[in-house]
Design a protein around this motif. Structure first.
Motif, PDB file in Angstrom:
ATOM      1  N   MET A 187       0.815  -1.188   0.000  1.00 22.73           N
ATOM      2  CA  MET A 187       0.000   0.000   0.000  1.00 22.73           C
ATOM      3  C   MET A 187       0.863   1.258   0.000  1.00 22.73           C
ATOM      4  SD  MET A 187      -3.276   0.666   2.259  1.00 22.73           S
ATOM      5  CE  MET A 187      -4.332   2.005   1.918  1.00 22.73           C
ATOM      6  N   GLY A 188       1.884   1.331   0.811  1.00 18.95           N
ATOM      7  CA  GLY A 188       2.812   2.448   0.804  1.00 18.95           C
ATOM      8  C   GLY A 188       2.405   3.572   1.733  1.00 18.95           C
ATOM      9  N   LEU A 189       3.359   4.413   2.028  1.00 18.05           N
ATOM     10  CA  LEU A 189       3.159   5.548   2.919  1.00 18.05           C
ATOM     11  C   LEU A 189       2.558   6.735   2.170  1.00 18.05           C
ATOM     12  CD1 LEU A 189       6.608   5.475   4.750  1.00 18.05           C
ATOM     13  CD2 LEU A 189       4.409   4.705   5.663  1.00 18.05           C
ATOM     14  N   HIS A 190       1.863   7.594   2.909  1.00 21.68           N
ATOM     15  CA  HIS A 190       1.416   8.866   2.360  1.00 21.68           C
ATOM     16  C   HIS A 190       2.595   9.831   2.427  1.00 21.68           C
ATOM     17  CE1 HIS A 190      -0.616  12.754   2.094  1.00 21.68           C
ATOM     18  NE2 HIS A 190      -1.539  12.086   1.399  1.00 21.68           N
ATOM     19  N   VAL A 191       2.680  10.733   1.482  1.00 19.85           N
ATOM     20  CA  VAL A 191       3.806  11.669   1.409  1.00 19.85           C
ATOM     21  C   VAL A 191       4.009  12.446   2.713  1.00 19.85           C
ATOM     22  CG1 VAL A 191       2.491  13.580   0.378  1.00 19.85           C
ATOM     23  CG2 VAL A 191       4.936  13.361  -0.101  1.00 19.85           C
ATOM     24  N   ASP A 192       2.924  12.735   3.426  1.00 26.52           N
ATOM     25  CA  ASP A 192       3.039  13.493   4.679  1.00 26.52           C
ATOM     26  C   ASP A 192       3.620  12.672   5.823  1.00 26.52           C
ATOM     27  OD1 ASP A 192       1.994  15.773   3.479  1.00 26.52           O
ATOM     28  OD2 ASP A 192      -0.067  15.228   3.987  1.00 26.52           O
ATOM     29  N   GLU A 193       3.701  11.360   5.666  1.00 24.81           N
ATOM     30  CA  GLU A 193       4.256  10.491   6.709  1.00 24.81           C
ATOM     31  C   GLU A 193       5.777  10.386   6.636  1.00 24.81           C
ATOM     32  OE1 GLU A 193       1.389   6.947   7.640  1.00 24.81           O
ATOM     33  OE2 GLU A 193       1.464   7.219   5.448  1.00 24.81           O
ATOM     34  N   ILE A 194       6.358  10.927   5.580  1.00 26.22           N
ATOM     35  CA  ILE A 194       7.807  10.818   5.360  1.00 26.22           C
ATOM     36  C   ILE A 194       8.451  12.149   5.742  1.00 26.22           C
ATOM     37  CG2 ILE A 194       9.607  10.381   3.653  1.00 26.22           C
ATOM     38  CD1 ILE A 194       7.427   8.766   2.094  1.00 26.22           C
ATOM     39  N   PRO A 195       9.350  12.142   6.737  1.00 26.20           N
ATOM     40  CA  PRO A 195       9.961  13.395   7.188  1.00 26.20           C
ATOM     41  C   PRO A 195      10.739  14.111   6.074  1.00 26.20           C
ATOM     42  CG  PRO A 195      10.464  11.602   8.706  1.00 26.20           C
ATOM     43  CD  PRO A 195       9.821  10.983   7.492  1.00 26.20           C
ATOM     44  N   VAL A 196      10.757  15.441   6.174  1.00 21.46           N
ATOM     45  CA  VAL A 196      11.544  16.259   5.254  1.00 21.46           C
ATOM     46  C   VAL A 196      13.016  15.917   5.449  1.00 21.46           C
ATOM     47  CG1 VAL A 196      12.230  18.636   4.701  1.00 21.46           C
ATOM     48  CG2 VAL A 196       9.843  18.108   5.260  1.00 21.46           C
ATOM     49  N   THR A 197      13.743  15.884   4.359  1.00 23.88           N
ATOM     50  CA  THR A 197      15.173  15.596   4.415  1.00 23.88           C
ATOM     51  C   THR A 197      15.956  16.850   4.020  1.00 23.88           C
ATOM     52  OG1 THR A 197      16.875  14.014   3.730  1.00 23.88           O
ATOM     53  CG2 THR A 197      15.329  14.728   2.044  1.00 23.88           C
ATOM     54  N   ALA A 249       3.284   6.125  -1.723  1.00 21.81           N
ATOM     55  CA  ALA A 249       2.272   5.730  -2.696  1.00 21.81           C
ATOM     56  C   ALA A 249       1.379   6.896  -3.123  1.00 21.81           C
ATOM     57  CB  ALA A 249       1.409   4.614  -2.107  1.00 21.81           C
ATOM     58  N   THR A 250       1.701   8.107  -2.709  1.00 23.99           N
ATOM     59  CA  THR A 250       0.862   9.267  -3.033  1.00 23.99           C
ATOM     60  C   THR A 250       1.057   9.657  -4.496  1.00 23.99           C
ATOM     61  OG1 THR A 250       1.165  10.056  -0.770  1.00 23.99           O
ATOM     62  CG2 THR A 250       0.302  11.636  -2.375  1.00 23.99           C
ATOM     63  N   PRO A 251      -0.029   9.717  -5.282  1.00 25.76           N
ATOM     64  CA  PRO A 251       0.106  10.113  -6.693  1.00 25.76           C
ATOM     65  C   PRO A 251       0.449  11.591  -6.827  1.00 25.76           C
ATOM     66  CG  PRO A 251      -2.200   9.833  -6.120  1.00 25.76           C
ATOM     67  CD  PRO A 251      -1.406   9.418  -4.912  1.00 25.76           C
ATOM     68  N   LEU A 252       1.029  11.951  -7.953  1.00 24.88           N
ATOM     69  CA  LEU A 252       1.354  13.354  -8.223  1.00 24.88           C
ATOM     70  C   LEU A 252       0.084  14.199  -8.259  1.00 24.88           C
ATOM     71  CD1 LEU A 252       4.035  13.179 -11.066  1.00 24.88           C
ATOM     72  CD2 LEU A 252       4.396  13.577  -8.629  1.00 24.88           C
ATOM     73  N   VAL A 253       0.202  15.439  -7.810  1.00 26.23           N
ATOM     74  CA  VAL A 253      -0.915  16.368  -7.878  1.00 26.23           C
ATOM     75  C   VAL A 253      -1.162  16.761  -9.330  1.00 26.23           C
ATOM     76  CG1 VAL A 253      -0.569  17.301  -5.564  1.00 26.23           C
ATOM     77  CG2 VAL A 253       0.562  18.397  -7.519  1.00 26.23           C
ATOM     78  N   GLU A 254      -2.378  17.193  -9.588  1.00 27.38           N
ATOM     79  CA  GLU A 254      -2.719  17.676 -10.922  1.00 27.38           C
ATOM     80  C   GLU A 254      -1.841  18.880 -11.260  1.00 27.38           C
ATOM     81  OE1 GLU A 254      -6.539  19.549 -13.245  1.00 27.38           O
ATOM     82  OE2 GLU A 254      -6.895  18.130 -11.611  1.00 27.38           O
ATOM     83  N   GLY A 255      -1.322  18.898 -12.478  1.00 27.27           N
ATOM     84  CA  GLY A 255      -0.469  19.996 -12.919  1.00 27.27           C
ATOM     85  C   GLY A 255       1.008  19.789 -12.668  1.00 27.27           C
ATOM     86  N   GLN A 297       9.463  12.322  -6.616  1.00 26.10           N
ATOM     87  CA  GLN A 297       8.218  13.072  -6.543  1.00 26.10           C
ATOM     88  C   GLN A 297       7.105  12.231  -5.933  1.00 26.10           C
ATOM     89  OE1 GLN A 297       8.500  14.281 -10.919  1.00 26.10           O
ATOM     90  NE2 GLN A 297       7.234  15.906 -10.045  1.00 26.10           N
ATOM     91  N   ALA A 298       6.223  12.899  -5.191  1.00 30.02           N
ATOM     92  CA  ALA A 298       4.998  12.302  -4.665  1.00 30.02           C
ATOM     93  C   ALA A 298       4.096  13.445  -4.233  1.00 30.02           C
ATOM     94  CB  ALA A 298       5.292  11.387  -3.484  1.00 30.02           C
ATOM     95  N   GLY A 299       2.821  13.380  -4.588  1.00 31.92           N
ATOM     96  CA  GLY A 299       1.912  14.477  -4.264  1.00 31.92           C
ATOM     97  C   GLY A 299       2.445  15.767  -4.852  1.00 31.92           C
ATOM     98  N   ASP A 300       2.596  16.795  -4.006  1.00 28.25           N
ATOM     99  CA  ASP A 300       3.174  18.068  -4.462  1.00 28.25           C
ATOM    100  C   ASP A 300       4.626  18.200  -4.022  1.00 28.25           C
ATOM    101  OD1 ASP A 300       2.926  18.532  -1.729  1.00 28.25           O
ATOM    102  OD2 ASP A 300       1.927  20.473  -1.943  1.00 28.25           O
TER     103      ASP A 300
END
Length: 155
Positions: free
Chosen positions: A1-11, A31-37, A71-74
Motif C-alpha cells: 500500500m505504501g506511505l502517504h507523502v506526509d508520513e515521510i519526514p523532510v530531508t 504511494a501518493t500520486p502526483l498532484v494535478e499539474g 516526486q509524490a503528491g506536491d
C-alpha cells in the motif's frame, strides 16, 4: 500500500554536503500520486547538453552531472551536486526549499516552489531569478542562471 507523502519526514543536505555517493532515496515507499499539474520529472537524469547564450558549450563543467528527482503528491526532492533539496510545490516559503546553497553547502536558502503551466519553478527568496525545469519529449530541460541544460533519463 505504501506511505502517504506526509508520513515521510523532510530531508536536508547533510552538513558540508554529501560526497561521492548520493544519499539513499527518500520517497521509495511513498504511494501518493502526483498532484494535478505536476511535471513528471522523477528519475535519475544526466546532463547531455548545456546551452549558454543559445549555443552549445561542449566544455561546460555540468556536462555529465547527475540529478535524482523524486516526486509524490506536491513534493519534489532533488539530489545533485552534494545537496538534497526537499520541497512542496505549493507556493509557500514555509514548505519550499529550506536548506543550503549548492555553491558552498553552508549558506542558508529559502526557495518558493510551484508548478506553472507544465513547468517546475523555483524562486529563491530575495533574489530576482527563477530556476525552471520542464519536459521536452523524453528530455528534462533545466534553466538556471546563465544556461539551459538538456538532461536524459538514466533510469
Amino acid at each position: 500500500m505504501g506511505l502517504h507523502v506526509d508520513e515521510i519526514p523532510v530531508t536536508y543536505t547533510p552538513t558540508g554536503g554529501w560526497v561521492d555517493e548520493m544519499p539513499a532515496p527518500v520517497l521509495t515507499d511513498c504511494a501518493t500520486p502526483l498532484v494535478e499539474g505536476a511535471v513528471d520529472m522523477a528519475g535519475m537524469w544526466h546532463v547531455v547538453e548545456v546551452l549558454v547564450n543559445g549555443s552549445a558549450d561542449p566544455t561546460h563543467p555540468l556536462l555529465g552531472a547527475a540529478q535524482r528527482i523524486e516526486q509524490a503528491g506536491d513534493r519534489v526532492i532533488i539530489t545533485s551536486g552534494g545537496i538534497v533539496h526537499d520541497m512542496r510545490c505549493d507556493g509557500t516559503v514555509e514548505r519550499g526549499v529550506r536548506d543550503v546553497a549548492a555553491i558552498d553547502k553552508t549558506t542558508p536558502i529559502s526557495v518558493v516552489a510551484t508548478y506553472e503551466d507544465g513547468v517546475h519553478v523555483l524562486r529563491p527568496v530575495g533574489l530576482p531569478v527563477e530556476i525552471r525545469r520542464w519536459r521536452e519529449g523524453e528530455h528534462l530541460m533545466w534553466e538556471y542562471v546563465g544556461f539551459v541544460a538538456r538532461l536524459e533519463r538514466a533510469s
